[in-house]
Structures are given as C-alpha cells and as structure tokens.
Design an enzyme around this catalytic site. Structure first.
Site, short mmCIF file in Angstrom:
data_model
loop_
_atom_site.label_atom_id
_atom_site.label_comp_id
_atom_site.label_asym_id
_atom_site.label_seq_id
_atom_site.Cartn_x
_atom_site.Cartn_y
_atom_site.Cartn_z
N LYS A 1 -21.25 26.72 6.35
CA LYS A 1 -19.97 27.11 5.74
C LYS A 1 -19.02 27.47 6.87
O LYS A 1 -19.20 28.49 7.54
CB LYS A 1 -20.17 28.29 4.79
CG LYS A 1 -18.86 28.83 4.19
CD LYS A 1 -19.14 29.95 3.22
CE LYS A 1 -17.90 30.77 2.89
NZ LYS A 1 -16.86 30.00 2.21
N TYR B 1 -23.33 30.78 7.99
CA TYR B 1 -22.14 31.27 7.31
C TYR B 1 -21.33 32.09 8.31
O TYR B 1 -21.78 33.13 8.78
CB TYR B 1 -22.59 32.13 6.12
CG TYR B 1 -21.52 32.84 5.33
CD1 TYR B 1 -20.18 32.49 5.37
CD2 TYR B 1 -21.88 33.91 4.50
CE1 TYR B 1 -19.23 33.16 4.63
CE2 TYR B 1 -20.94 34.59 3.74
CZ TYR B 1 -19.63 34.21 3.82
OH TYR B 1 -18.68 34.88 3.07
#
Length: 318
Positions: A168, A140
């Site tokens: 992500k 992330y």
C-alpha cells in the site's frame, strides 16, 4: 492480489457503538457494502479501522469478523505489527494469520525508529521474514506515528524473496510509484495499491494493481468504477471528470476523518454511529456543511456517469 487485474482494496472503517464498544452488526453491514460495491479484497485492522485504538483482542476479533462475513469471496489482509521487538511483532503476525488472513501487513514505521538508518530497517524486515514461517506479507506506509516510505530498491529486494505480495503506497509521488512498479513488474503474485487519489488514473495506467484509499469509505462503487474504466477510451471524458472530482474534494474527505466518512455513510443510509476513538478534531457545523456539499457534488456526478448503486446503501449512489 496481482497487478494483472485492477481492483479496489478498502481500508476498512470500524463502526463503534455510542459507548465506544465495537459495533459488530454495523461491521457486518459495512463489510457487505464493500463487497457489493465490487471490492477486490478487504484491508481490515488498518489506520482507518482505528487500529492503534483497538486492543489485541479487538484487532483479532474485528479481523475474524470481517473474514467470516466475506466468506472467502475476496482476500482479507490485516495489519499485524504494532511495535516491540521484531520477535514480538512476529508473534502477533502469526496469531493474526491463524484467524485466516491472506497476508499479514507490516507497518513500515514499526521496524525501525524515525532516526534509524535504512540498514536497520532492512535488517529487521529480513528478521521478521525469517521469524514468520512463510506467511505472505505486505507493506503499509502508514503515516502514524511517522511515515517511512520504501524506495524502489528496498521494495524490489523484499519482493524478490517471494514472500511479499502486497504494497500500500502512500508516497504521494507518482514518480516513486512508477519506479516501484518498474522493478516489480514481472512478479505476477505481487500487487501495488496506491492510496493517493490525486494521481489515481496515472497510477493505474503505470501498472498499479489497484487503489486502496480512504475515499472508498465515502463511495466505494466510484473507486471500483475507476479501476474498471480508467483506460476505457469510450469513457475518457467521464474518467477525467471522476479524477477531477477526487482532486477537487480531497481536503474535505480528509478533514476530521473518519468521523466525516461515517457521517457521509449515515447520509447514504448506513446504520452506523459517527463515534470514533481517535482524536481527529471536532466535527463542527462548518465541517458538516462541507460534507453536505460533497454529498451534493457526488449526486451531481452521477448525472454524468453510469455507476451501479450499492445494496446496503439505500440512496444507491444517487
């Protein structure tokens, strides 16, 4: 979580009571609304969840609650690295995995300081992999406290271990997204989810597994619709209209977030407070009016496209 099926992974909000306590009834209703909208998975305990303002017990409890409500309907992932030594981060990763998440999400800025070289970061990633006993991981590129964006070469070497199934992306750069997709294209178990809605359609066409964006905390069913129809030639005009809608309203959706998103959901009938533990600015009348304009524009959009409403959001998206 695979690049073979396009899906929306919500970066979940955490509802709070007005006294600042976690609102678990609200969290139940919110989780159910994501699922009814067609979410392909759930990202609990993320920046939108105010993860840095939750303590360890709350992070575990909130994630456990989401898993219980989801009931195995979709995968649930959660952030597990919050600073300290690599081994301290590995320890909490194992504790979070024990509550039942499908993958532990590593914040890229937590494994090396802003001034530290890529080599330090990469060494610490491999240390974390070694210390987490085969747990599936994801990355992330969280913007707080600073953003560390992975290069395509870095992502490839991590994915090639067979341990990384999720990424992500917050690079805001479609060329970087394309490069990352190119080097991971043949790994069926891995999926890249783009956070930047300005190039959502381009990203999906390039091979992204889906979208994982804050805009889904305003209208989750619209993100699901885009994932399902981005390449539907019969709906090309509608897809272009939806993509432009996101471009036109990007600023207002980021202003005083997540308060603005909670207010928007209130307008749609979601029984949650706008309380936030984060210092995100003042939700004044000017910001409120901009959100009202966004709400009206959203309703107008539904006059031109067919999107299913969401149980639990009484306006049904209209």
């Amino acid at each position: 979580m695979s690049n073979k099926n396009k899906g929306y992974i919500p970066v979940m909000l955490t509802p709070f009571e007005e006294n600042g306590a976690v609102d678990y009834k609200g969290l139940t209703k919110l989780t159910e609304s994501y699922l009814r909208a067609g979410a392909a998975g759930l990202f609990a305990n993320c920046l939108s969840s105010e993860m840095f303002e939750l303590n360890e017990v709350e992070r575990l409890a909130v994630t456990q609650h989401v898993i219980n409500v989801a009931g195995g309907a979709v995968p649930v992932v959660a952030t597990t690295t919050f600073g300290g030594t690599v081994f301290q981060q590995a320890d909490f990763t194992k504790r979070m995995y024990d509550v039942g998440i499908d993958a532990a999400i590593v914040i890229t800025n937590m494994l090396a300081g802003a001034a530290e070289a890529d080599e330090v970061f990469e060494e610490n990633v491999f240390k974390l992999l070694d210390a987490t006993n085969g747990i599936p991981l994801g990355f992330y590129e969280c913007p707080d406290p600073f953003k560390r964006v992975l290069s395509a070469a870095q992502l490839k070497q991590f994915v090639d271990t067979g341990r990384v199934i999720y990424h992500k992306d917050t690079s805001l750069d479609i060329e970087q997204v394309r490069a990352k997709l190119e080097v991971t294209r043949d790994v069926a178990a891995f999926g890249l989810y783009d956070a930047y809605m300005v190039h959502a359609v381009e990203s999906l066409k390039a091979g992204a597994a889906g979208l994982s964006c804050i805009q889904g905390n305003y209208f989750p069913e619209l993100i699901v619709w885009l994932c399902e129809n981005y390449d539907n030639t019969a709906l090309a005009d509608e897809v272009a209209r939806v993509q432009q809608f996101f471009i036109d309203h990007m600023d207002v959706m980021h202003a005083v977030y997540p308060v603005a998103a909670k207010y928007f959901l209130q307008k749609r009938g979601m029984p949650i407070a706008t309380f936030t533990r984060r210092d995100v600015g003042v939700f004044d009348e000017q910001v409120k009016q901009r959100v009202e304009v966004l709400y009206d524009a959203y309703q107008q959009l539904f006059q031109h496209i067919e999107v299913s409403g969401v149980d639990g959001l009484p306006d049904g998206g209209k």
